[in-house]
Design a protein around this motif. Sequence first.
Motif, PDB file in Angstrom:
ATOM      1  N   VAL A  13     -22.459  16.167  24.694  1.00  0.00           N
ATOM      2  CA  VAL A  13     -23.819  15.700  25.218  1.00  0.00           C
ATOM      3  C   VAL A  13     -24.014  14.314  24.667  1.00  0.00           C
ATOM      4  O   VAL A  13     -24.476  13.521  25.517  1.00  0.00           O
ATOM      5  N   PHE A  14     -23.826  14.254  23.245  1.00  0.00           N
ATOM      6  CA  PHE A  14     -24.228  13.055  22.839  1.00  0.00           C
ATOM      7  C   PHE A  14     -23.318  11.611  23.516  1.00  0.00           C
ATOM      8  O   PHE A  14     -23.550  10.756  23.753  1.00  0.00           O
ATOM      9  N   GLY A  15     -21.900  12.294  23.614  1.00  0.00           N
ATOM     10  CA  GLY A  15     -21.123  11.179  24.358  1.00  0.00           C
ATOM     11  C   GLY A  15     -21.582  10.989  25.800  1.00  0.00           C
ATOM     12  O   GLY A  15     -21.609   9.516  25.805  1.00  0.00           O
ATOM     13  N   TRP A  16     -21.849  12.020  26.499  1.00  0.00           N
ATOM     14  CA  TRP A  16     -22.263  11.576  27.882  1.00  0.00           C
ATOM     15  C   TRP A  16     -23.751  10.714  27.666  1.00  0.00           C
ATOM     16  O   TRP A  16     -23.622  10.001  28.599  1.00  0.00           O
ATOM     17  N   PHE A  17     -24.500  11.232  26.750  1.00  0.00           N
ATOM     18  CA  PHE A  17     -25.896  10.444  26.967  1.00  0.00           C
ATOM     19  C   PHE A  17     -25.356   8.917  26.469  1.00  0.00           C
ATOM     20  O   PHE A  17     -26.226   8.189  27.220  1.00  0.00           O
ATOM     21  N   SER A  18     -24.580   8.968  25.619  1.00  0.00           N
ATOM     22  CA  SER A  18     -24.272   7.247  25.217  1.00  0.00           C
ATOM     23  C   SER A  18     -23.760   6.575  26.296  1.00  0.00           C
ATOM     24  O   SER A  18     -24.386   5.267  26.749  1.00  0.00           O
ATOM     25  N   VAL A  19     -22.749   7.050  27.148  1.00  0.00           N
ATOM     26  CA  VAL A  19     -22.329   6.660  28.299  1.00  0.00           C
ATOM     27  C   VAL A  19     -23.394   6.112  29.365  1.00  0.00           C
ATOM     28  O   VAL A  19     -23.422   5.194  29.925  1.00  0.00           O
ATOM     29  N   ILE A  20     -24.057   7.236  29.480  1.00  0.00           N
ATOM     30  CA  ILE A  20     -25.149   7.413  30.728  1.00  0.00           C
ATOM     31  C   ILE A  20     -26.312   6.195  30.493  1.00  0.00           C
ATOM     32  O   ILE A  20     -26.407   5.313  31.126  1.00  0.00           O
ATOM     33  N   ILE A  21     -26.707   6.217  29.323  1.00  0.00           N
ATOM     34  CA  ILE A  21     -27.583   5.168  28.906  1.00  0.00           C
ATOM     35  C   ILE A  21     -27.135   4.008  28.630  1.00  0.00           C
ATOM     36  O   ILE A  21     -27.743   2.945  29.365  1.00  0.00           O
ATOM     37  N   GLY A  22     -25.755   3.560  28.483  1.00  0.00           N
ATOM     38  CA  GLY A  22     -25.237   2.359  28.623  1.00  0.00           C
ATOM     39  C   GLY A  22     -24.895   1.954  29.835  1.00  0.00           C
ATOM     40  O   GLY A  22     -25.275   0.916  30.226  1.00  0.00           O
ATOM     41  N   ILE A  23     -24.526   2.863  30.892  1.00  0.00           N
ATOM     42  CA  ILE A  23     -24.376   2.334  32.453  1.00  0.00           C
ATOM     43  C   ILE A  23     -25.736   1.902  32.742  1.00  0.00           C
ATOM     44  O   ILE A  23     -26.058   1.015  33.475  1.00  0.00           O
ATOM     45  N   LEU A  24     -26.792   2.856  32.486  1.00  0.00           N
ATOM     46  CA  LEU A  24     -28.161   2.531  32.964  1.00  0.00           C
ATOM     47  C   LEU A  24     -28.916   1.159  32.188  1.00  0.00           C
ATOM     48  O   LEU A  24     -29.249   0.247  33.031  1.00  0.00           O
ATOM     49  N   ALA A  25     -28.431   0.779  31.288  1.00  0.00           N
ATOM     50  CA  ALA A  25     -28.680  -0.655  30.400  1.00  0.00           C
ATOM     51  C   ALA A  25     -27.919  -1.536  31.162  1.00  0.00           C
ATOM     52  O   ALA A  25     -28.635  -2.880  31.590  1.00  0.00           O
ATOM     53  N   LEU A  26     -26.763  -1.458  31.486  1.00  0.00           N
ATOM     54  CA  LEU A  26     -26.070  -2.566  32.329  1.00  0.00           C
ATOM     55  C   LEU A  26     -26.600  -2.617  33.729  1.00  0.00           C
ATOM     56  O   LEU A  26     -26.789  -3.769  34.040  1.00  0.00           O
ATOM     57  N   SER A  39     -37.406  -9.240  32.934  1.00  0.00           N
ATOM     58  CA  SER A  39     -38.259  -8.042  33.073  1.00  0.00           C
ATOM     59  C   SER A  39     -38.406  -7.414  31.725  1.00  0.00           C
ATOM     60  O   SER A  39     -37.925  -7.956  30.568  1.00  0.00           O
ATOM     61  N   SER A  40     -39.227  -6.300  31.434  1.00  0.00           N
ATOM     62  CA  SER A  40     -39.577  -5.811  30.303  1.00  0.00           C
ATOM     63  C   SER A  40     -38.380  -5.370  29.559  1.00  0.00           C
ATOM     64  O   SER A  40     -37.979  -5.223  28.270  1.00  0.00           O
ATOM     65  N   PHE A  41     -36.956  -5.012  30.425  1.00  0.00           N
ATOM     66  CA  PHE A  41     -35.873  -4.569  29.789  1.00  0.00           C
ATOM     67  C   PHE A  41     -35.285  -5.670  28.983  1.00  0.00           C
ATOM     68  O   PHE A  41     -35.025  -5.077  27.640  1.00  0.00           O
ATOM     69  N   THR A  42     -35.451  -6.791  29.003  1.00  0.00           N
ATOM     70  CA  THR A  42     -34.782  -7.840  28.145  1.00  0.00           C
ATOM     71  C   THR A  42     -35.583  -7.862  26.839  1.00  0.00           C
ATOM     72  O   THR A  42     -34.830  -7.823  25.585  1.00  0.00           O
ATOM     73  N   ASN A  43     -37.043  -7.424  26.583  1.00  0.00           N
ATOM     74  CA  ASN A  43     -37.483  -7.518  25.416  1.00  0.00           C
ATOM     75  C   ASN A  43     -37.075  -6.007  24.813  1.00  0.00           C
ATOM     76  O   ASN A  43     -37.189  -5.803  23.421  1.00  0.00           O
ATOM     77  N   GLN A  44     -36.653  -5.050  25.450  1.00  0.00           N
ATOM     78  CA  GLN A  44     -36.393  -3.711  24.802  1.00  0.00           C
ATOM     79  C   GLN A  44     -34.780  -3.521  24.687  1.00  0.00           C
ATOM     80  O   GLN A  44     -34.339  -2.647  24.457  1.00  0.00           O
ATOM     81  N   MET A  45     -34.161  -4.641  24.639  1.00  0.00           N
ATOM     82  CA  MET A  45     -32.662  -4.606  24.612  1.00  0.00           C
ATOM     83  C   MET A  45     -31.966  -3.894  23.370  1.00  0.00           C
ATOM     84  O   MET A  45     -31.293  -3.096  23.272  1.00  0.00           O
TER      85      MET A  45
END
Lengths: 97, 319
Positions: A13-26, A39-45
């Motif tokens: 679950v942690f592994g998939w979470f890491s990947v999914i969040i990574g892809i979402l960030a990308l 966007s606010s994303f760059t401030n929360q990078m």
Amino acid sequence: MELDRVKHISFQVFGWFSVIIGILALALLNITLLSGYDSSFTNQMSLWISVIIISGLVSLVGKNSRPLGLWGIGIALFLILFTGVIFFLGWAIVPFP
Amino acid sequence: MNLGNERNGFAKKAAPTGKTVTASRLKLLLATLSLALLIVPTSYILTFVFYAFGTKSTTLMDTASKVLYLTEPNTALEELEFDMDFSLFSMDLSFDQYKQVGSEQYPVRHYDLHFVFDDLVDMDVSSDLERTPPKYPTQTNQWLVHPAQGVPEFNSEQEWQVLEGLPDETVVEAYVSFNDLYKVTDIRKELQGTDVLWAAIYTGTEDEMLSTDGDVVSPIGYPVQPDQTYWSPFRDSMSHEETFLQLLKEIEPYEDLSVEVSSHKNLELKERIAFIEENGFAAYGAVISGPKQEVGALKDLELIRYMKLGEVKLWNWTE
């Protein structure tokens, strides 16, 4: 036996979470770059990168979830590289304060 | 049979179940998505690397700035107000061009330049000028005229009349062409009561406004007044003439870009630099500014052959 199974699933679950969040960030980074607006994303990078790395590191413990962890951490490292390059080269190519 | 094989350690590899296939497909899909999402950020990194280490963004900006100081009479730019934006493999540069009329600077044009790598692919110029110079320069339609040239397309007498009819409370910009070649220091002594802002320098091509290749050229020159704004290429210049020559040499490698940014159709920098190095600096025309009455008083000067009126503003003159 049951505990091993829980551990195994947790690391997955942690592994998939890491990947999914990574892809979402990308994906958010792509949207920010293509739209041309900050966007606010760059401030929360840094927050996004921390979450990806922490969950990726946890999943590295499990043998089966290790590739997922490496995948997530790879995305985080790319985000760090991108931020660093854009910050330092941006400073070099835009000569204004 | 199966039981026997398992017991002997020869269990058949388990056939992929539906769940395993789905997981593999999901992994493949996400891996492809990850790679696809790396394309745009990587392109941005490459764009920044190009503008930092290839053709520098500052080089493009400085070239655009320098060429306007040298080719657009009475021009000043404020680089601090330059706007620079980067997108995929491209850069947008926008800035305002100012003119001095009387004692004050007025914004007269807005430039939007769009570069793909170092190639200027689009340029949009909006102008607030009330008197616009010819968009397509020819041999005879220019506002600064060499003494060897015949009568220009504008009517100098009419321009003096228009100047005469202006209210006394106005300041004007005027393009004056001389009856001979002069040193800039001599011109400043002669044109008392006004500011000599920009001097058009003879580069061997202005007799007919044609280069040796037969291409139409336009006046080039330099700002005469001391300029301490720190973005000016003439800041701290001990000799504006030498700085002018130095700047011509600096923009020579980017002549194509310089031609596109300026309103000139040809610059022929190599030929003109060689001429100046051999013959020195002599002016055949200048852009001056001052109170309407002071400029009008120059009408009878033998030195001035033609005058073309530029911008007119309400009084702002300070000694």
